[in-house]
Enzyme design. Structure first.
Site, PDB file in Angstrom:
ATOM      1  N   ASP A   1      15.267 103.611   8.324  1.00  0.00           N
ATOM      2  CA  ASP A   1      15.136 104.377   9.570  1.00  0.00           C
ATOM      3  C   ASP A   1      13.700 104.319  10.085  1.00  0.00           C
ATOM      4  O   ASP A   1      13.108 105.339  10.420  1.00  0.00           O
ATOM      5  CB  ASP A   1      15.569 105.827   9.346  1.00  0.00           C
ATOM      6  CG  ASP A   1      15.903 106.541  10.654  1.00  0.00           C
ATOM      7  OD1 ASP A   1      16.157 105.845  11.659  1.00  0.00           O
ATOM      8  OD2 ASP A   1      15.910 107.787  10.669  1.00  0.00           O
TER       9      ASP A   1
ATOM     10  N   VAL B   1      11.827 121.106  10.661  1.00  0.00           N
ATOM     11  CA  VAL B   1      10.577 121.030   9.905  1.00  0.00           C
ATOM     12  C   VAL B   1       9.633 122.125  10.402  1.00  0.00           C
ATOM     13  O   VAL B   1       9.427 122.275  11.616  1.00  0.00           O
ATOM     14  CB  VAL B   1       9.908 119.652  10.063  1.00  0.00           C
ATOM     15  CG1 VAL B   1       8.623 119.592   9.241  1.00  0.00           C
ATOM     16  CG2 VAL B   1      10.862 118.544   9.636  1.00  0.00           C
TER      17      VAL B   1
ATOM     18  N   GLY C   1      15.787 117.779  14.210  1.00  0.00           N
ATOM     19  CA  GLY C   1      16.703 116.658  14.404  1.00  0.00           C
ATOM     20  C   GLY C   1      18.010 116.909  13.693  1.00  0.00           C
ATOM     21  O   GLY C   1      18.304 118.030  13.255  1.00  0.00           O
ATOM     22  N   GLY C   2      18.812 115.843  13.559  1.00  0.00           N
ATOM     23  CA  GLY C   2      20.104 115.983  12.916  1.00  0.00           C
ATOM     24  C   GLY C   2      20.002 116.313  11.444  1.00  0.00           C
ATOM     25  O   GLY C   2      20.943 116.832  10.843  1.00  0.00           O
ATOM     26  N   TYR C   3      18.854 116.010  10.829  1.00  0.00           N
ATOM     27  CA  TYR C   3      18.649 116.267   9.409  1.00  0.00           C
ATOM     28  C   TYR C   3      18.337 117.728   9.140  1.00  0.00           C
ATOM     29  O   TYR C   3      18.563 118.226   8.039  1.00  0.00           O
ATOM     30  CB  TYR C   3      17.486 115.416   8.901  1.00  0.00           C
ATOM     31  CG  TYR C   3      16.227 115.583   9.717  1.00  0.00           C
ATOM     32  CD1 TYR C   3      15.374 116.657   9.509  1.00  0.00           C
ATOM     33  CD2 TYR C   3      15.909 114.671  10.718  1.00  0.00           C
ATOM     34  CE1 TYR C   3      14.241 116.831  10.274  1.00  0.00           C
ATOM     35  CE2 TYR C   3      14.775 114.827  11.477  1.00  0.00           C
ATOM     36  CZ  TYR C   3      13.940 115.914  11.255  1.00  0.00           C
ATOM     37  OH  TYR C   3      12.817 116.079  12.023  1.00  0.00           O
ATOM     38  N   GLY C   4      17.763 118.434  10.125  1.00  0.00           N
ATOM     39  CA  GLY C   4      17.346 119.809   9.911  1.00  0.00           C
ATOM     40  C   GLY C   4      16.117 120.138  10.730  1.00  0.00           C
ATOM     41  O   GLY C   4      15.846 119.518  11.759  1.00  0.00           O
TER      42      GLY C   4
ATOM     43  N   LYS D   1      10.622 120.960   5.227  1.00  0.00           N
ATOM     44  CA  LYS D   1      11.832 120.453   5.891  1.00  0.00           C
ATOM     45  C   LYS D   1      13.052 121.161   5.327  1.00  0.00           C
ATOM     46  O   LYS D   1      13.397 121.018   4.156  1.00  0.00           O
ATOM     47  CB  LYS D   1      11.966 118.940   5.704  1.00  0.00           C
ATOM     48  CG  LYS D   1      13.228 118.383   6.371  1.00  0.00           C
ATOM     49  CD  LYS D   1      13.141 116.905   6.652  1.00  0.00           C
ATOM     50  CE  LYS D   1      13.197 116.051   5.427  1.00  0.00           C
ATOM     51  NZ  LYS D   1      13.335 114.625   5.752  1.00  0.00           N
TER      52      LYS D   1
ATOM     53  N   GLY E   1       9.128 120.041  14.154  1.00  0.00           N
ATOM     54  CA  GLY E   1      10.052 118.912  14.272  1.00  0.00           C
ATOM     55  C   GLY E   1      11.485 119.384  14.098  1.00  0.00           C
ATOM     56  O   GLY E   1      11.752 120.360  13.384  1.00  0.00           O
TER      57      GLY E   1
END
Length: 449
Positions: free
Chosen positions: A259, A147, A142-145, A161, A140
């Site tokens: 979210d 995974v 995304g903008g968060y980092g 993550k 995975g």
């Protein structure tokens, strides 16, 4: 006699003779010199010992062993209950700290297995588990980092993550996730196994859910027939609703996810749903009906009142769940610019189809066996209730669980049929309200029209 006396005591006058230095005698100067040398030696020894102790202390704080925990923000470590077992006795220590700046840190001695929200893992352990954070282990992004899939030394599979530290965002998301779900255990919420906090690195270690996420199964290339049958989709909806209901109604302070979307609903091999990614979650204490915050979330899922005012409460999650349920029914994304103008926005298209009594055409064409009319009506009515523009009229998540699971979900057409076919008995006529249609209908008034 005089000669012998002078020869035997010739050294004494030398020590007692006065010198040119302040008129001091020679032996006094010798004593002063020795005292200065001793002082210098003692000072050097103390400084060396102090530096050595300081280095050992720093190394002890950074080094990970079975009895130490690394530097952790005091905003995270609010109350840690620790049991430390010695050979001869047991000692209990309680560490309490107030909120201070994120840059501050604390070192706490504790067993490595559990400190309330999971185990602490060293960066080296997680590197080994993920083969050096290999690209082939990415599951995975995304903008968060990013995974990664990882296998720990004990053979257990986890999801790691690695939070991106954009302007301190990693520390903020780390803090939120630990506070929100660190001590929460629910079958429909992804469990937090542990974490890593070394230097600027912030990582979260979760249980591994082995069947991807809902977005992949709804919008990915799954072939001409979706493996997500109608019953499986409703099972996913129920599981998601139960997880959110626990966050809203089973915790104090309650947690607003903020979210809810298909990519944050993970699925196991049996299609059980697990709500994940609490990086944007907010805690809502008792007595508070909402919290004002900067608008965050994913375009297409954010409720109108939250987007316009920034006022957040459980109703915002309910709206997002309504969009998610629409996705499950239709197989469409909340916003799809590849579709004709009238179908780009899922909410507008959905409402128009229901208003035109074309609800059967809303069902995903990849579903091989179409749902029963009753089951379809239940889902469509619930979608409309969840996205009601008046947030106060939206159902609670606990009510949504009941509506999805209840076999006796009432519909207006059925109520009218019952009322027409009902022959009132003497007992019924003695009551002023023969059949409580008016009591049920308001709860479903955003219904089939």
């Amino acid at each position: 006699m005089a000669a012998s006396t002078n020869s035997s005591g010739g050294a004494l006058p030398l020590l007692t003779n006065r010198t040119a230095v302040a008129g001091l005698k020679f032996y006094v100067l010798v004593l002063i010199f020795l005292a200065i040398v001793a002082a210098i030696v003692l000072t050097t020894f103390l400084c060396f010992r102090r530096n050595r102790i300081s280095k050992k202390s720093k190394m002890r704080r950074v080094k990970h062993s079975s009895g130490t925990i690394p530097l952790v923000s005091k905003e995270i470590v609010e109350v840690i209950k620790i049991e430390h077992v010695d050979d001869d006795s047991k000692m209990k220590k309680k560490v309490e700290s107030d909120e201070i700046e994120e840059s501050s840190s604390v070192s706490v001695e504790s067993p490595s297995q559990n400190i309330g929200w999971g185990r602490w893992y060293s960066l080296k352990e997680l590197e080994n588990a993920t083969d050096g954070f290999a690209e082939g282990n990415v599951i995975g992004e995304g903008g968060y980092g990013i995974v990664y899939r990882g296998i720990l030394q004990d053979g257990s599979v986890v999801a790691v993550k690695n939070l991106l530290n954009n302007k301190g965002q990693a520390q903020k998301e780390f803090k939120v996730e630990v506070e929100a779900i660190g001590k929460v255990r629910h079958k429909n919420l992804v469990g937090l196994v542990g974490y890593c906090a070394e230097g600027a690195q912030r990582m979260l270690v979760y249980e591994y859910v082995d069947n991807g996420n809902l977005e992949q199964w709804l919008h990915g290339d799954v072939g001409p027939i979706s493996p997500l049958t109608w019953d499986i989709r409703m099972k996913i909806a129920v599981g998601t609703a139960k997880g959110l209901a626990y966050l809203h109604e089973g915790l104090e302070p309650k947690v607003v996810h903020r979210d809810v979307k298909s990519s944050n609903i993970l699925l196991d091999k049996h299609w059980n749903a697990k709500v994940s990614d609490f990086g944007l979650a907010k805690l809502l204490g008792s007595g508070k009906s909402y919290v004002t915050t900067r608008v965050m979330g994913t375009f297409g899922y954010v409720s109108p009142e939250y987007a316009s005012t920034g006022m957040l409460n459980e109703g915002s999650d309910v709206y997002s769940f309504g969009i998610l349920l629409m996705e499950l029914v239709t197989g469409r994304s909340p916003v799809d610019y590849s579709r004709p103008p009238g179908e780009m926005n899922l909410v507008d298209w959905f409402k128009g189809m229901v208003a035109s009594r074309r609800g059967e055409e809303l069902v995903d064409s990849l579903i091989e066996i179409q749902p029963s009319p009753r089951s379809l009506k239940r889902a469509l009515l619930l979608c409309l209730r969840c996205i009601d523009l008046d947030a106060n009229k939206r159902p609670k998540m606990g009510q949504i669980v009941h509506m999805l699971e209840a076999d006796d979900f009432p519909f207006r057409s059925e109520l009218r049929t019952r009322e027409r076919n009902h022959v009132p008995s003497q007992e019924d006529t003695s009551k002023k309200a023969p059949y409580p249609t008016r009591h049920v209908e308001p709860a479903y008034k955003a219904s089939w029209r």
